[in-house]
Write a protein that holds these residues in place. Structure first.
Motif, PDB file in Angstrom:
ATOM      1  N   MET A   1      44.437  60.268  41.457  1.00  0.00           N
ATOM      2  CA  MET A   1      45.765  59.928  40.999  1.00  0.00           C
ATOM      3  C   MET A   1      46.578  59.390  42.185  1.00  0.00           C
ATOM      4  O   MET A   1      46.617  59.982  43.237  1.00  0.00           O
ATOM      5  CB  MET A   1      46.436  61.152  40.385  1.00  0.00           C
ATOM      6  N   ILE A   2      47.241  58.279  41.976  1.00  0.00           N
ATOM      7  CA  ILE A   2      48.079  57.694  43.013  1.00  0.00           C
ATOM      8  C   ILE A   2      49.455  58.332  42.922  1.00  0.00           C
ATOM      9  O   ILE A   2      50.066  58.375  41.857  1.00  0.00           O
ATOM     10  CB  ILE A   2      48.178  56.168  42.851  1.00  0.00           C
ATOM     11  N   SER A   3      49.932  58.836  44.045  1.00  0.00           N
ATOM     12  CA  SER A   3      51.217  59.522  44.046  1.00  0.00           C
ATOM     13  C   SER A   3      52.369  58.648  44.534  1.00  0.00           C
ATOM     14  O   SER A   3      53.505  59.082  44.520  1.00  0.00           O
ATOM     15  CB  SER A   3      51.130  60.793  44.907  1.00  0.00           C
ATOM     16  N   ASP A   4      52.069  57.428  44.976  1.00  0.00           N
ATOM     17  CA  ASP A   4      53.146  56.554  45.447  1.00  0.00           C
ATOM     18  C   ASP A   4      54.011  56.103  44.278  1.00  0.00           C
ATOM     19  O   ASP A   4      53.562  55.983  43.143  1.00  0.00           O
ATOM     20  CB  ASP A   4      52.580  55.328  46.148  1.00  0.00           C
ATOM     21  N   SER A   5      55.246  55.801  44.586  1.00  0.00           N
ATOM     22  CA  SER A   5      56.175  55.336  43.557  1.00  0.00           C
ATOM     23  C   SER A   5      55.760  53.945  43.063  1.00  0.00           C
ATOM     24  O   SER A   5      55.042  53.223  43.752  1.00  0.00           O
ATOM     25  CB  SER A   5      57.586  55.269  44.141  1.00  0.00           C
ATOM     26  N   PRO A   6      56.221  53.552  41.883  1.00  0.00           N
ATOM     27  CA  PRO A   6      55.925  52.204  41.393  1.00  0.00           C
ATOM     28  C   PRO A   6      56.375  51.113  42.366  1.00  0.00           C
ATOM     29  O   PRO A   6      55.703  50.091  42.499  1.00  0.00           O
ATOM     30  CB  PRO A   6      56.697  52.128  40.071  1.00  0.00           C
ATOM     31  N   ASP A   7      57.497  51.332  43.063  1.00  0.00           N
ATOM     32  CA  ASP A   7      57.961  50.328  44.033  1.00  0.00           C
ATOM     33  C   ASP A   7      56.970  50.171  45.180  1.00  0.00           C
ATOM     34  O   ASP A   7      56.677  49.048  45.609  1.00  0.00           O
ATOM     35  CB  ASP A   7      59.339  50.701  44.587  1.00  0.00           C
ATOM     36  N   LEU A   8      56.444  51.283  45.682  1.00  0.00           N
ATOM     37  CA  LEU A   8      55.459  51.205  46.771  1.00  0.00           C
ATOM     38  C   LEU A   8      54.163  50.574  46.288  1.00  0.00           C
ATOM     39  O   LEU A   8      53.523  49.808  47.022  1.00  0.00           O
ATOM     40  CB  LEU A   8      55.196  52.586  47.357  1.00  0.00           C
ATOM     41  N   GLN A   9      53.771  50.860  45.065  1.00  0.00           N
ATOM     42  CA  GLN A   9      52.569  50.249  44.508  1.00  0.00           C
ATOM     43  C   GLN A   9      52.751  48.733  44.376  1.00  0.00           C
ATOM     44  O   GLN A   9      51.830  47.960  44.660  1.00  0.00           O
ATOM     45  CB  GLN A   9      52.233  50.864  43.158  1.00  0.00           C
ATOM     46  N   LEU A  10      53.941  48.304  43.963  1.00  0.00           N
ATOM     47  CA  LEU A  10      54.225  46.881  43.832  1.00  0.00           C
ATOM     48  C   LEU A  10      54.212  46.199  45.200  1.00  0.00           C
ATOM     49  O   LEU A  10      53.697  45.080  45.344  1.00  0.00           O
ATOM     50  CB  LEU A  10      55.565  46.652  43.133  1.00  0.00           C
ATOM     51  N   GLU A  11      54.758  46.850  46.218  1.00  0.00           N
ATOM     52  CA  GLU A  11      54.721  46.295  47.575  1.00  0.00           C
ATOM     53  C   GLU A  11      53.283  46.101  48.032  1.00  0.00           C
ATOM     54  O   GLU A  11      52.938  45.065  48.610  1.00  0.00           O
ATOM     55  CB  GLU A  11      55.464  47.209  48.548  1.00  0.00           C
TER      56      GLU A  11
END
Length: 84
Positions: free
Chosen positions: A1-11
């Motif tokens: 499971m990825i715990s990064d925020s959607p903004d970090l995933q988009l970056e």
């Protein structure tokens, strides 16, 4: 499971997509010949992932994805929205 925020995933997605564009523009060999040394040395006195002020202040539409004045990672970070 990825715990990064959607903004970090988009970056991250934008950063990696920029590398795909760079690879397409300059080709496999040129990409590797340039990317590998840059990864360890950075450019303009900044680390590989640090966006120099001159790149950070360039309007995104004017950034050359393969500008030789910056590392490919610095450019990818700029496209990802990072300016520091």
């Amino acid at each position: 499971m990825i715990s990064d925020s959607p903004d970090l995933q988009l970056e991250l997605l934008t950063h990696e997509t920029t590398h795909s564009l760079q690879y397409h523009m300059i080709g496999y060999t040129a990409f590797l010949v340039r990317y590998v040394p840059e990864f360890y040395t950075g450019a303009q006195g900044y680390g590989n992932y640090d966006v120099p002020p001159s790149l950070g202040s360039t309007p995104i539409g004017s950034v050359n994805p393969v500008d030789p004045n910056y590392t490919l990672d610095q450019i990818a970070e700029r496209f990802a929205g990072k300016t520091k």
